[in-house]
Design an enzyme around this catalytic site. Structure first.
Site, PDB file in Angstrom:
ATOM      1  N   GLY A   1      11.412  39.754  42.771  1.00  0.00           N
ATOM      2  CA  GLY A   1      12.611  39.314  43.484  1.00  0.00           C
ATOM      3  C   GLY A   1      13.725  40.333  43.604  1.00  0.00           C
ATOM      4  O   GLY A   1      14.733  40.054  44.247  1.00  0.00           O
TER       5      GLY A   1
ATOM      6  N   GLU B   1       7.020  41.198  38.291  1.00  0.00           N
ATOM      7  CA  GLU B   1       6.159  41.053  39.477  1.00  0.00           C
ATOM      8  C   GLU B   1       6.874  41.505  40.743  1.00  0.00           C
ATOM      9  O   GLU B   1       6.983  40.755  41.710  1.00  0.00           O
ATOM     10  CB  GLU B   1       5.743  39.578  39.622  1.00  0.00           C
ATOM     11  CG  GLU B   1       5.053  38.996  38.410  1.00  0.00           C
ATOM     12  CD  GLU B   1       5.134  37.473  38.356  1.00  0.00           C
ATOM     13  OE1 GLU B   1       5.725  36.864  39.271  1.00  0.00           O
ATOM     14  OE2 GLU B   1       4.632  36.899  37.390  1.00  0.00           O
TER      15      GLU B   1
ATOM     16  N   CYS C   1       5.169  36.611  74.436  1.00  0.00           N
ATOM     17  CA  CYS C   1       5.816  35.567  75.230  1.00  0.00           C
ATOM     18  C   CYS C   1       6.473  34.520  74.350  1.00  0.00           C
ATOM     19  O   CYS C   1       6.031  33.373  74.282  1.00  0.00           O
ATOM     20  CB  CYS C   1       4.788  34.940  76.165  1.00  0.00           C
ATOM     21  SG  CYS C   1       3.980  36.189  77.166  1.00  0.00           S
TER      22      CYS C   1
HETATM   23  C1  LIG Z   1       6.445  36.680  46.105  1.00  0.00           C
HETATM   24  C2  LIG Z   1       6.387  36.680  44.630  1.00  0.00           C
HETATM   25  C3  LIG Z   1       6.728  37.825  43.909  1.00  0.00           C
HETATM   26  C4  LIG Z   1       7.256  39.085  44.572  1.00  0.00           C
HETATM   27  O1  LIG Z   1       8.480  38.879  45.173  1.00  0.00           O
HETATM   28  P1  LIG Z   1       9.357  40.139  45.660  1.00  0.00           P
HETATM   29  O2  LIG Z   1      10.593  39.532  46.177  1.00  0.00           O
HETATM   30  O3  LIG Z   1       8.582  40.848  46.703  1.00  0.00           O
HETATM   31  O4  LIG Z   1       9.597  40.997  44.469  1.00  0.00           O
HETATM   32  C5  LIG Z   1       6.596  37.792  42.542  1.00  0.00           C
HETATM   33  N1  LIG Z   1       6.158  36.685  41.897  1.00  0.00           N
HETATM   34  C6  LIG Z   1       5.819  35.564  42.558  1.00  0.00           C
HETATM   35  C7  LIG Z   1       5.334  34.391  41.792  1.00  0.00           C
HETATM   36  C8  LIG Z   1       5.932  35.524  43.938  1.00  0.00           C
HETATM   37  O5  LIG Z   1       5.610  34.405  44.581  1.00  0.00           O
END
Ligand SMILES: *Cc1c(COP(=O)(O)O)cnc(C)c1O
Length: 432
Positions: free
Chosen positions: A238, A287, A356
């Site tokens: 995130g 992540e 379109c």
């Molecule tokens: C989409 C997602 C991420 C990555 O999100 P980013 O904003 O690209 O860092 C990490 N963990 C989970 C569970 C996600 O769904």
């Protein structure tokens, strides 16, 4: 990171003139910078060095095999959301034992495949999923490592389509219910409770929601660790990036602009979170997707027509929403630059694709240099949630992709042959 920049009047990716790539491989064309991918990974890795940690790159943000291999070579793991993504990681030479399997809808086949390949953890989103994983593991005479996703009910303050950590959305298990779920899960013989997971949203540009969420779950993590001997806590992804150079801080992003220090950096992220996380004595998983891949890619496109109407100046380009859907889907901003820098007055322009749909645009009334037919443009910060969301709408083939490393470059995905678009289709026999 300054891997995309003008040198003289030419726009470069690292040591390569992007226009030369467009001439060689055609447009629309995704161009990725290996140095940027590595640099962003390393920045976060170094910032988090105060705790034992593993960066699991979110494959859904960019799943090109060369991108995955670059990050595997850095020692990264992967956050996957389907068996297809796990197969991509394996095809790229990544290690399933460094993969966490997320997502609300894992099928039995996907669970079985991931169990056989030995993923590090299933990040579980519901009790029904716990039951299913337990059943599949029992059938294989295995024990499945799981972490349950807690929804901390913290507002990430981001776009509605990418916020995930409040009770309004489908993700995770409510904070108030999670201990009961762990207690019931602990009775399932084919599960090992390995961790706890959370992810509150995407494109966060402020550290506060992360800090609030971590503070909120700390006592919970301590209780769960004591009861079930958890190994890890995943704090999700995130981390936001700079899309609009007017907001850039210079140091942490590739774009050279006046400082606006408010943007989230790995340093502020780590400084605020490590003091909270370190005393837990757990392995910390992250992540990130966009933070690593977002500013590492651009989409190159050619102006097909200039169309002036009474009110508007339209630049009709050969890329479209099927190549990059973010402006249409999330109202996203992408900086747009010509591959040959132009002086002179700017014209308020709409850059639009050939599809379109009125939603098929990249920007509206943006001051851009005067451009003509055949001029090449780059849409910046297109490395995350760009190519992966590509579609064949309007029977348009998926774009080609190139990886740059210093002065080297290599095609890492060929332009899809048009006939491949309908290769799996048939005319029903009675129509013949
Ligand atoms: C989409 C997602 C991420 C990555 O999100 P980013 O904003 O690209 O860092 C990490 N963990 C989970 C569970 C996600 O769904």
């Amino acid at each position: 990171m300054h891997s995309f920049r003008y040198s003289g009047k030419k726009f470069f990716c690292e040591g390569v003139d992007v226009q030369a790539l467009a001439e060689k491989f055609g447009t629309p064309l995704y161009v990725y910078s290996q140095a940027t991918l590595e640099g962003h990974f390393q920045k976060l890795d170094q910032a988090m060095s105060g705790v034992e940690h593993l960066i699991c790159f979110a494959v859904k943000s960019n799943s090109n095999l060369s991108v995955l291999r670059t990050l595997a070579n850095q020692g990264g793991g992967f956050d996957i959301v389907s068996s297809g993504e796990l197969q991509r990681v394996i095809a790229a030479g990544g290690d399933p034992r460094r993969c966490v399997f997320a997502g609300v809808g894992k099928s039995e086949e996907e669970i079985e495949f991931a169990l056989r390949r030995g993923v590090y953890s299933f990040n579980v989103e519901s009790e029904a999923e716990l039951q299913r994983i337990n059943r599949v593991a029992a059938g294989l005479k295995k024990v499945a490592p799981v972490a349950i996703r807690v929804n901390p009910n913290v507002d990430a303050g981001t776009h509605a389509k990418i916020t995930t950590g409040t009770y309004e959305n489908k993700f995770g298990i409510a904070f108030e219910e999670i201990e009961g779920v762990y207690a019931r899960a602990s009775k399932l013989k084919h599960l090992q409770l390995r961790g706890l997971q959370m992810h509150i949203g995407s494109q966060l540009t402020d550290v506060k929601p992360f800090e609030l969420a971590v503070r909120k779950i700390l006592p919970l993590v301590e209780r769960l660790k004591a009861k079930y001997a958890l190994e890890f806590l995943s704090i999700g992804g995130g981390l936001g990036i700079v899309y609009d150079p007017a907001l850039a801080s210079g140091e942490e992003v590739w774009w050279e602009t006046p400082a606006a220090k408010k943007i989230l950096t790995p340093k502020t992220y780590a400084e605020r979170l490590i003091p909270l996380l370190q005393p837990l004595g757990l392995r910390i998983l992250m992540e990130p997707g966009r933070f690593i891949s977002g500013n590492a890619g651009i989409l190159v496109t050619k102006v097909e027509y200039v169309k002036r109407t009474g009110k508007k100046n339209f630049l009709i380009v050969d890329a479209a929403m099927n190549d990059l859907i973010r402006p249409a889907f999330y109202d996203a901003y992408h900086e747009i630059v010509p591959l040959r820098q132009k002086a002179g007055v700017k014209v308020a322009s709409d850059v639009v694709g050939p599809i379109c749909e009125s939603g098929d645009y990249f920007c509206k009334d943006r001051p851009l240099p005067k451009l003509g037919e055949g001029d090449l443009l780059a849409l910046l910060s297109a490395g995350a949630y760009g190519s992966v969301m590509g579609s064949n709408y309007n029977a348009r083939p998926l774009a080609a992709e190139v990886l740059v490393n210093g002065k080297q470059f290599a095609p890492v995905r060929e332009r899809q042959p048009v006939k491949e678009i309908w290769a799996g289709e048939k005319v029903a026999a009675w129509l013949k």
